[in-house]
Write a protein that holds these residues in place. Structure first.
Motif, PDB file in Angstrom:
ATOM      1  N   THR A 204      46.912  55.701  40.973  1.00 31.65           N
ATOM      2  CA  THR A 204      46.610  54.641  41.931  1.00 31.65           C
ATOM      3  C   THR A 204      47.436  54.870  43.189  1.00 31.65           C
ATOM      4  OG1 THR A 204      46.137  53.049  40.174  1.00 31.65           O
ATOM      5  CG2 THR A 204      46.581  52.150  42.358  1.00 31.65           C
ATOM      6  N   TRP A 205      46.778  54.891  44.320  1.00 26.30           N
ATOM      7  CA  TRP A 205      47.430  55.084  45.618  1.00 26.30           C
ATOM      8  C   TRP A 205      48.495  54.012  45.816  1.00 26.30           C
ATOM      9  CZ3 TRP A 205      44.947  53.640  50.893  1.00 26.30           C
ATOM     10  CH2 TRP A 205      45.626  54.293  51.934  1.00 26.30           C
ATOM     11  N   ALA A 206      49.628  54.394  46.402  1.00 31.01           N
ATOM     12  CA  ALA A 206      50.748  53.470  46.591  1.00 31.01           C
ATOM     13  C   ALA A 206      50.337  52.222  47.365  1.00 31.01           C
ATOM     14  CB  ALA A 206      51.884  54.182  47.308  1.00 31.01           C
ATOM     15  N   LEU A 207      49.429  52.372  48.337  1.00 29.93           N
ATOM     16  CA  LEU A 207      49.037  51.233  49.160  1.00 29.93           C
ATOM     17  C   LEU A 207      48.062  50.296  48.461  1.00 29.93           C
ATOM     18  CD1 LEU A 207      48.728  52.853  52.697  1.00 29.93           C
ATOM     19  CD2 LEU A 207      50.693  51.749  51.619  1.00 29.93           C
ATOM     20  N   GLU A 208      47.664  50.615  47.236  1.00 36.69           N
ATOM     21  CA  GLU A 208      46.779  49.730  46.467  1.00 36.69           C
ATOM     22  C   GLU A 208      47.541  48.975  45.378  1.00 36.69           C
ATOM     23  OE1 GLU A 208      43.991  48.904  47.319  1.00 36.69           O
ATOM     24  OE2 GLU A 208      43.057  50.517  48.459  1.00 36.69           O
ATOM     25  N   GLN A 209      48.837  49.120  45.343  1.00 35.42           N
ATOM     26  CA  GLN A 209      49.638  48.467  44.306  1.00 35.42           C
ATOM     27  C   GLN A 209      50.118  47.104  44.775  1.00 35.42           C
ATOM     28  OE1 GLN A 209      52.656  51.291  43.120  1.00 35.42           O
ATOM     29  NE2 GLN A 209      51.156  52.883  42.696  1.00 35.42           N
ATOM     30  N   ASP A 210      50.275  46.209  43.821  1.00 37.47           N
ATOM     31  CA  ASP A 210      50.733  44.856  44.128  1.00 37.47           C
ATOM     32  C   ASP A 210      51.233  44.231  42.833  1.00 37.47           C
ATOM     33  OD1 ASP A 210      51.257  42.500  45.457  1.00 37.47           O
ATOM     34  OD2 ASP A 210      49.272  42.312  46.355  1.00 37.47           O
ATOM     35  N   GLU A 211      51.806  43.063  42.950  1.00 38.50           N
ATOM     36  CA  GLU A 211      52.270  42.342  41.764  1.00 38.50           C
ATOM     37  C   GLU A 211      51.097  41.633  41.099  1.00 38.50           C
ATOM     38  OE1 GLU A 211      55.516  38.872  40.545  1.00 38.50           O
ATOM     39  OE2 GLU A 211      55.552  39.785  42.545  1.00 38.50           O
ATOM     40  N   ALA A 212      50.993  41.771  39.807  1.00 39.37           N
ATOM     41  CA  ALA A 212      49.886  41.142  39.079  1.00 39.37           C
ATOM     42  C   ALA A 212      50.064  39.629  39.032  1.00 39.37           C
ATOM     43  CB  ALA A 212      49.811  41.697  37.662  1.00 39.37           C
ATOM     44  N   PRO A 213      48.975  38.883  39.266  1.00 46.15           N
ATOM     45  CA  PRO A 213      49.051  37.411  39.174  1.00 46.15           C
ATOM     46  C   PRO A 213      48.955  36.959  37.717  1.00 46.15           C
ATOM     47  CG  PRO A 213      46.852  38.078  39.816  1.00 46.15           C
ATOM     48  CD  PRO A 213      47.653  39.348  39.700  1.00 46.15           C
ATOM     49  N   SER A 214      49.921  37.393  36.922  1.00 46.64           N
ATOM     50  CA  SER A 214      49.820  37.284  35.463  1.00 46.64           C
ATOM     51  C   SER A 214      49.625  35.864  34.941  1.00 46.64           C
ATOM     52  CB  SER A 214      51.070  37.899  34.822  1.00 46.64           C
ATOM     53  OG  SER A 214      51.195  39.256  35.198  1.00 46.64           O
ATOM     54  N   GLY A 215      50.170  34.879  35.623  1.00 43.33           N
ATOM     55  CA  GLY A 215      50.067  33.520  35.114  1.00 43.33           C
ATOM     56  C   GLY A 215      48.801  32.787  35.522  1.00 43.33           C
ATOM     57  N   HIS A 216      47.980  33.409  36.331  1.00 46.34           N
ATOM     58  CA  HIS A 216      46.790  32.717  36.836  1.00 46.34           C
ATOM     59  C   HIS A 216      45.723  32.623  35.752  1.00 46.34           C
ATOM     60  CE1 HIS A 216      43.392  31.601  39.367  1.00 46.34           C
ATOM     61  NE2 HIS A 216      44.266  31.338  40.335  1.00 46.34           N
ATOM     62  N   ARG A 217      45.077  31.462  35.664  1.00 42.56           N
ATOM     63  CA  ARG A 217      44.098  31.221  34.591  1.00 42.56           C
ATOM     64  C   ARG A 217      42.872  32.121  34.708  1.00 42.56           C
ATOM     65  NH1 ARG A 217      43.475  27.255  38.348  1.00 42.56           N
ATOM     66  NH2 ARG A 217      41.379  26.887  39.160  1.00 42.56           N
ATOM     67  N   ARG A 218      42.634  32.692  35.891  1.00 42.45           N
ATOM     68  CA  ARG A 218      41.449  33.538  36.067  1.00 42.45           C
ATOM     69  C   ARG A 218      41.782  35.027  36.131  1.00 42.45           C
ATOM     70  NH1 ARG A 218      36.148  31.484  39.001  1.00 42.45           N
ATOM     71  NH2 ARG A 218      35.664  29.873  37.477  1.00 42.45           N
ATOM     72  N   TYR A 219      42.991  35.384  35.828  1.00 40.69           N
ATOM     73  CA  TYR A 219      43.377  36.800  35.830  1.00 40.69           C
ATOM     74  C   TYR A 219      43.308  37.362  34.416  1.00 40.69           C
ATOM     75  CZ  TYR A 219      46.388  40.935  35.857  1.00 40.69           C
ATOM     76  OH  TYR A 219      46.880  42.195  35.683  1.00 40.69           O
ATOM     77  N   ARG A 220      42.709  38.551  34.312  1.00 47.16           N
ATOM     78  CA  ARG A 220      42.661  39.255  33.028  1.00 47.16           C
ATOM     79  C   ARG A 220      42.982  40.729  33.251  1.00 47.16           C
ATOM     80  NH1 ARG A 220      42.511  34.678  32.129  1.00 47.16           N
ATOM     81  NH2 ARG A 220      41.211  33.493  30.647  1.00 47.16           N
ATOM     82  N   HIS A 221      43.581  41.341  32.258  1.00 50.82           N
ATOM     83  CA  HIS A 221      43.966  42.757  32.295  1.00 50.82           C
ATOM     84  C   HIS A 221      43.321  43.430  31.090  1.00 50.82           C
ATOM     85  CE1 HIS A 221      47.415  45.917  32.631  1.00 50.82           C
ATOM     86  NE2 HIS A 221      46.444  46.398  31.876  1.00 50.82           N
ATOM     87  N   ILE A 222      42.517  44.474  31.328  1.00 55.31           N
ATOM     88  CA  ILE A 222      41.926  45.233  30.232  1.00 55.31           C
ATOM     89  C   ILE A 222      42.301  46.701  30.404  1.00 55.31           C
ATOM     90  CG2 ILE A 222      40.024  43.617  29.847  1.00 55.31           C
ATOM     91  CD1 ILE A 222      38.196  45.450  31.448  1.00 55.31           C
ATOM     92  N   GLU A 223      42.246  47.451  29.343  1.00 57.39           N
ATOM     93  CA  GLU A 223      42.663  48.852  29.395  1.00 57.39           C
ATOM     94  C   GLU A 223      41.536  49.773  29.846  1.00 57.39           C
ATOM     95  OE1 GLU A 223      45.720  49.921  29.171  1.00 57.39           O
ATOM     96  OE2 GLU A 223      46.313  47.823  28.905  1.00 57.39           O
ATOM     97  N   HIS A 224      40.302  49.391  29.612  1.00 63.20           N
ATOM     98  CA  HIS A 224      39.164  50.207  30.039  1.00 63.20           C
ATOM     99  C   HIS A 224      37.927  49.312  30.109  1.00 63.20           C
ATOM    100  CE1 HIS A 224      37.731  50.202  25.876  1.00 63.20           C
ATOM    101  NE2 HIS A 224      38.953  50.558  25.510  1.00 63.20           N
ATOM    102  N   LEU A 225      36.881  49.803  30.754  1.00 65.55           N
ATOM    103  CA  LEU A 225      35.683  48.996  30.969  1.00 65.55           C
ATOM    104  C   LEU A 225      34.992  48.588  29.673  1.00 65.55           C
ATOM    105  CD1 LEU A 225      34.095  50.738  34.084  1.00 65.55           C
ATOM    106  CD2 LEU A 225      35.084  48.441  33.980  1.00 65.55           C
ATOM    107  N   GLY A 226      35.234  49.328  28.601  1.00 66.33           N
ATOM    108  CA  GLY A 226      34.630  48.966  27.328  1.00 66.33           C
ATOM    109  C   GLY A 226      35.070  47.610  26.818  1.00 66.33           C
ATOM    110  N   GLU A 227      36.184  47.088  27.357  1.00 66.55           N
ATOM    111  CA  GLU A 227      36.690  45.777  26.936  1.00 66.55           C
ATOM    112  C   GLU A 227      36.171  44.639  27.815  1.00 66.55           C
ATOM    113  OE1 GLU A 227      40.976  47.491  25.263  1.00 66.55           O
ATOM    114  OE2 GLU A 227      40.926  46.222  27.043  1.00 66.55           O
TER     115      GLU A 227
END
Length: 236
Positions: A204-227
């Motif tokens: 991931t390009w350095a300029l595309e990195q940011d802090e994840a909004p982990s506590g937000h009710r609409r944020y989700r993190h998956i490992e791959h598109l199959g999920e």
């Protein structure tokens, strides 16, 4: 209708490094660039100078291969104090041109997920970069027919997502954005009221990195598109 009660109707997908490989070709080009200037700068120092140039030039050139190529040329002039040979400039231009013809390699699960979602949701491809290059990659990917609309934008902000999901869907509250960039795909989409599903890529390009909004009710993190299907069932 409050956002948490809104029924999901529209799903946006980022393109580069979400649906197909992209950053790996930039990394290979940067190694080629470092080899050309090995007599003038160490690879790490050159990479840092190049990133500085790209950051400065975003407002002028935007995202994509043309801006990257011009930033390489600018960096070569700077680190050689104007002594860079014309032959090296020519090879840098060739390296940038080669980026415009790299093969399109869809990521695992991309086609299968789009096939499952097509017809049940409005699918929107939302990507930034060079217009001709993004159109080329979409055409060669074989994934274009799955999308109800394609938006190639200069940047991605909350206003961008509000506009796109109002134009092609039922508004941001009933939309989901899926992508590998926290800064471009997830954080601004969530600010607009969408679901944001982060699918990290190993590069991931350095300029595309940011802090994840982990506590937000609409944020989700998956490992791959199959999920992704499990997240969509939850959202609807």
């Amino acid at each position: 209708m409050p956002p948490e009660a809104a029924t999901l109707s529209t799903i946006g997908f980022d393109a580069d490094d979400t649906l197909w490989q992209n950053e790996q070709y930039y990394r290979l080009t940067e190694k080629r660039f470092a080899a050309l200037l090995a007599d003038y700068a160490e690879p790490e120092a050159l990479s840092s100078r190049l990133l500085e140039a790209e950051t400065r030039n975003l407002k002028a050139y935007g995202f994509g291969i043309k801006g990257f190529t011009l930033s390489m040329i600018e960096t070569a002039i700077e680190v050689t104090e104007g002594r860079v040979p014309a032959s090296v400039i020519h090879q840098i231009v060739d390296a940038g041109r080669d980026l415009l013809s790299h093969p399109i390699e869809p990521l695992p699960h991309a086609r299968a997920v789009l096939e499952q979602l097509s017809g049940s949701y409005r699918l929107i491809l939302i990507t930034k970069g060079d217009l001709f290059d993004q159109e080329r990659k979409l055409a060669q990917s074989g994934l274009g027919d799955f999308f109800n609309a394609v938006e190639i934008v200069s940047d991605k902000s909350a206003a961008t997502y509000e506009r796109i999901f109002s134009r092609h869907g039922d508004g941001a509250e009933r939309a989901m954005m899926v992508g590998n960039s926290l800064r471009s795909d997830i954080v601004p989409a969530i600010k607009a009221g969408c679901w944001g599903v982060y699918v990290p890529h190993s590069l991931t390009w350095a300029l595309e990195q940011d802090e994840a909004p982990s506590g937000h009710r609409r944020y989700r993190h998956i490992e791959h598109l199959g999920e992704l299907m499990d997240i969509i069932r939850e959202a609807r």
